[in-house]
Write an enzyme that holds these catalytic residues in place. Structure first.
Site, PDB file in Angstrom:
ATOM      1  CB  CYS A 166      44.158  14.442  75.412  1.00 43.10           C
ATOM      2  SG  CYS A 166      43.797  14.506  73.647  1.00 43.10           S
ATOM      3  CG  HIS A 306      44.040  19.512  78.827  1.00 44.56           C
ATOM      4  ND1 HIS A 306      44.971  18.554  78.506  1.00 44.56           N
ATOM      5  CD2 HIS A 306      43.034  19.373  77.915  1.00 44.56           C
ATOM      6  CE1 HIS A 306      44.561  17.860  77.458  1.00 44.56           C
ATOM      7  NE2 HIS A 306      43.393  18.346  77.076  1.00 44.56           N
ATOM      8  CD  GLU A 317      42.633  23.178  82.248  1.00 43.43           C
ATOM      9  OE1 GLU A 317      43.640  22.749  82.843  1.00 43.43           O
ATOM     10  OE2 GLU A 317      42.613  23.445  81.020  1.00 43.43           O
ATOM     11  CE  LYS A 338      47.446  20.058  75.704  1.00 49.36           C
ATOM     12  NZ  LYS A 338      47.592  20.151  77.174  1.00 49.36           N
ATOM     13  CG  HIS A 343      46.457  18.556  72.434  1.00 49.45           C
ATOM     14  ND1 HIS A 343      47.089  17.721  73.351  1.00 49.45           N
ATOM     15  CD2 HIS A 343      45.115  18.375  72.635  1.00 49.45           C
ATOM     16  CE1 HIS A 343      46.186  17.079  74.050  1.00 49.45           C
ATOM     17  NE2 HIS A 343      44.980  17.457  73.637  1.00 49.45           N
ATOM     18  CG  PHE A 404      38.115  13.222  72.333  1.00 47.01           C
ATOM     19  CD1 PHE A 404      38.020  14.520  72.807  1.00 47.01           C
ATOM     20  CD2 PHE A 404      38.286  13.029  70.976  1.00 47.01           C
ATOM     21  CE1 PHE A 404      38.087  15.606  71.955  1.00 47.01           C
ATOM     22  CE2 PHE A 404      38.354  14.107  70.104  1.00 47.01           C
ATOM     23  CZ  PHE A 404      38.261  15.401  70.588  1.00 47.01           C
TER      24      PHE A 404
END
Length: 416
Positions: A166, A306, A317, A338, A343, A404
């Site tokens: 991502c 994010h 975050e 998002k 996403h 990831f």
């Protein structure tokens, strides 16, 4: 050593769950429109989650010829559609340029998932007779999107794909930025695309329990920072940025949206899917991106977080944000787009880069919708835009992406 060249944005293109062009995307973004709904690509009832943020009113035959559709996966098709918008927006005439002066660096986390799933199913349905489509591999591989873009416009410069889950699009933007800085290109087409709302991909994320299961009310499912958040909402689409060396853009009288001032990547080296609990890698990447931009933390007006709406990720975050900006930053405003468009995985950084650039140009920060009660682990002193968009002078915006594998990708934009 020569001073690095300045890099600016001169073209934008978007294909998203809340708009099939930049204007519609931005209008729906600042008006808090959710793109979530029950999945139509397949019957999702076998999975825990039944909804996603799909493209709407999109017909590929209105954009591409039959042969191209037949020979390409939807993720490449999305890339071609958003790139055509961006190239037109930039006003570039590639016929009048040296073809080696323009390159393409594109990102996708999964590549041709539609093709992979379709071909494997056909193989199984035919008693495992090896009757694979001769376009199987070309449609599947992630680097085909930048390849097809280069073929369409005759671009013979740097050309490859990036993959960092991502964080992929921000990786692509960072690489494109640096090639222009180093004088290796005058123009770079960059961005990302994802067409991952397939049974295999969606089922995999569902099995991980990474997705929200708010099936009774999909439009409110993506709720970053909320104490009751339960996972992300998958999206699909593409976004393209045309990056250009500043003097080159200036000489041809191009419209300049803003400058890409810096970027950075780090690795958490912690877990396959979870972010570092203290935001250690993210903190370093954010600080490095600021250093690369020759900016101080106090100069950042807008952080496009994010913020996927996952229990662990949102907290780590915000810990990183406090590490960089302090626990009471009176200058920083935070938003999570998002919450509206879902996403987009490997395309997330590219579409959120457009949100940052538009915020700088319009002096409006999109809202974070659906969030009702901020998680008590997030400092109340952080200024998160909730509910409605906010007018604010925005000169510097930072875009965060995490993937990831522990990938952290940060890009910083500034008005010109």
């Amino acid at each position: 050593m020569n001073k690095p060249k300045r890099v600016v944005v001169t073209g934008l293109g978007a294909l998203s769950p809340i708009g099939n062009n930049v204007d519609d995307f931005w209008d729906n973004l600042i008006n808090g429109v959710s793109g979530a709904g029950r999945i139509t690509h397949f019957d999702p009832s076998q999975f825990r989650t039944h909804f996603a943020c799909e493209l709407k009113d999109y017909d590929v035959t209105e954009h591409l010829e039959h042969n191209m559709i037949r020979r390409s996966d939807p993720y490449s098709q999305y890339a071609l559609v958003s790139t055509e918008q961006a190239v037109q927006d930039s006003g570039l005439d590639f016929d009048k340029m040296d073809p080696f002066d323009t390159g393409v660096i594109w990102g996708s986390g999964q590549g041709g998932m539609y093709t992979f799933e379709e071909e494997v199913k056909n193989y199984a349905d035919n008693d495992y007779t090896p009757r694979f489509n001769p376009f199987f591999v070309p449609k599947l591989i992630i680097n085909m999107a930048p390849g097809l873009i280069s073929m369409k416009y005759g671009l013979m410069g740097i050309n490859y794909a990036t993959v960092s889950a991502c964080a992929t699009s921000n990786t692509a933007i960072m690489d494109a930025l640096n090639y222009i800085r180093w004088g290796k290109a005058k123009v770079m087409i960059t961005g990302g695309s994802e067409a991952g709302i397939t049974e295999a991909s969606f089922g995999g994320f569902s099995a991980m329990r990474a997705l929200s299961q708010r099936n009774d009310d999909p439009k409110t499912a993506s709720r970053p920072f909320d104490k009751d958040r339960d996972g992300f909402v998958m999206g699909e689409g593409a976004a393209t940025l045309v990056l250009e060396e500043y003097e080159h853009a200036k000489e041809r009288g191009a419209h300049i949206y803003g400058e890409v001032t810096g970027a950075s990547m780090t690795a958490d080296a912690y877990h396959m899917t979870a972010t570092h609990p203290e935001g250690k890698g993210a903190t370093k990447a954010m600080n490095q991106a600021l250093n690369d931009s020759e900016l101080n933390a106090e100069e950042v007006d807008y952080l496009n977080a994010h913020a996927t709406s996952t229990p662990v990720g949102d907290i780590s975050e915000m810990k990183a944000t406090v590490n960089v900006f302090g626990d009471k930053p009176d200058h920083l405003t935070i938003g999570a787009t998002k919450s509206m468009m879902g996403h987009l995985l490997g395309a997330a950084g590219a579409i959120e880069a457009i949100a940052c650039i538009k915020a700088i140009n319009e002096n409006i920060i999109p809202p974070t919708i659906n969030t009702e009660t901020i998680d008590e682990k997030i400092p109340s002193s952080l200024d998160i835009v909730l509910g409605d968009a906010r007018e604010k002078e925005v000169d510097v915006a930072m875009s965060n992406t995490f993937g990831f594998g522990g990938h952290n990708g940060i890009v910083v934009f500034k008005g010109v």
